[in-house]
Design an enzyme around this catalytic site. Structure first.
Site: not given
Ligand code: GP9
Length: 410
Positions: A80, A196, A258-259, A38
């Site tokens: 995500t 996150h 992921d980002h 994340e």
């Molecule tokens: C929560 C998570 C949120 O399940 O995937 O991540 P996000 O898309 O806000 O980065």
């Protein structure tokens, strides 16, 4: 102007999926463990602060595998969940529609399907409720055989949206051992969560993470660094566990961010980032650059693959290693181990028309001809010329072909 016809695009796509030579089939029949981290950006990888590595475990995995320093996120509004989608399908996210919504009720081929057909047990794991981002629908569309969410992981040791990455990996390992005992290979996605936003670690976790120079204390940049450092700590425990259980040598590991995650709220934050990097932060090349590490049993470690790539390229790259034939599959990515050149598009978090090739990052301007090219290697910028505009035409065509494919799914 260059006229890019659908036939030219189709031909280019056929060339891309023809399959490489280097390491072709080296991991045939191995388990595949995909770990999506994340908000982890590449700028923290192999970086020290106060004399200590921020991501020591990811660095070690890279030293034992392959590291792709010029790798970029391509997520749209689905963040995500878009990253999960792109990784599993090698198809571009639409941008302004989360892909979980775009493919709900439809069926889509991708890694879970072709590995399922090859006899793999397929499953995906995430500590939040599966209804978040409408993931249940996406997992059904992608044909994952199973998913494990909050109802399996519980709320113990809670960080951000779910159980801590440490507990998440521990409980995932219970299932991985069960899968191994079935006597067939498995394909799993482990979607980590603890790093996150807003990057608030509970007090008891802070003793696990690195101390920071005083000037970083309390800043969003400092919190981000500590959060990523914790995600890395948990990843290290997962790798140790995989080794203890004999799964490390039986599995291909794919680990990527992921980002984007870094936030700068004021000049002080910007100054901290400048100190960390030793140069200016680049809004395209740094902001969208996420790490990709592949660890393949039997392949020499310590390899750095400079080829530019994006999330869309993970599936074809893996397919080559696993010896899977993509000749009849629709994929929009490239096998990064064997590519001589690559061109990827980014949109939503960058203006449509943004692309990266192996040399440049292109940012569109107000008019078609006023875009700028930044050299990836040294961050120098120059106006786009005819060759750059040809690449722009290619990528726009390619994106529209990808969208057409998604919109035509049943
Ligand atoms: C929560 C998570 C949120 O399940 O995937 O991540 P996000 O898309 O806000 O980065």
């Amino acid at each position: 102007d260059v006229e890019v016809t659908p036939e030219m695009v189709a031909e280019q796509q056929r060339n891309r999926v023809r399959g490489g030579v280097e390491l072709a089939g080296i991991a045939k029949g191995k388990n595949v463990i995909v770990v999506q981290l994340e908000s982890v950006q590449d700028l923290l990888v192999n970086k020290k602060i106060g004399g200590r590595e921020i991501t020591p475990n990811l660095n070690r995995l890279a030293a034992d595998g392959m590291y792709f320093p010029n790798f970029y996120t391509q997520v749209g509004k689905g963040n995500t969940s878009d990253a999960e989608f792109i990784t599993n399908t090698s198809v571009y996210a639409l941008g302004d529609t989360p892909m979980t919504a775009a493919i709900a009720g439809k069926e889509m081929r991708g890694l879970p399907v072709i590995l399922g057909e090859a006899g793999y047990h397929t499953a995906t794991f995430h500590a939040n409720d599966v209804s978040f981002w409408n993931r249940e629908e996406m997992y059904k569309s992608l044909s994952f055989q199973e998913f494990y969410d909050k109802s399996y992981f519980g709320k113990e040791d809670f960080i951000a949206y779910g159980t801590s990455d440490e507990i998440f990996y521990e409980k995932s390992m219970v299932k991985l051992r069960e899968f191994r005992d079935e006597g067939r290979p498995f394909y799993v996605n482990l979607i980590a969560l603890s790093s996150h936003f807003p990057y608030e670690l509970p007090e008891e976790k802070k003793k696990l993470v690195m101390g920071l120079p005083e000037e970083f204390d309390g800043s969003i940049v400092g919190k981000y660094i500590q959060s990523v450092n914790y995600a890395d700590y948990a990843l290290g425990k997962l790798v140790e566990q995989l080794k203890t259980d004999g799964l490390y040598e039986e599995s291909v590991m794919v680990v990527y961010g992921d980002h984007q995650g870094l936030q700068t709220k004021n000049d002080h934050d910007k100054e901290l980032v400048r100190k960390l990097l030793g140069r200016e932060y680049h809004g395209l090349l740094d902001h969208l650059n996420v790490p990709l590490v592949l660890r393949v049993p039997g392949a020499a470690g310590g390899k750095i693959v400079e080829m530019t790539g994006g999330l869309v390229d993970i599936y074809p790259t893996l397919a080559n290693l696993l010896g899977l034939d993509l000749g009849r599959e629709v994929v929009f990515g490239t096998d990064l181990m064997n590519a001589k050149e690559n061109l990827i598009g980014v949109r939503f978090y960058a203006p449509t028309g943004t692309y990266l090739d192996s040399t440049y990052g292109f940012s569109p301007g107000e008019t078609r001809d006023s875009g700028e090219l930044t050299t990836i290697a040294d961050r120098t910028t120059k106006p786009a010329g005819q060759a750059a505009l040809k690449q722009l035409d290619w990528i726009l065509k390619y994106l529209s072909l990808s969208d057409e494919y998604v919109n035509g799914l049943k």
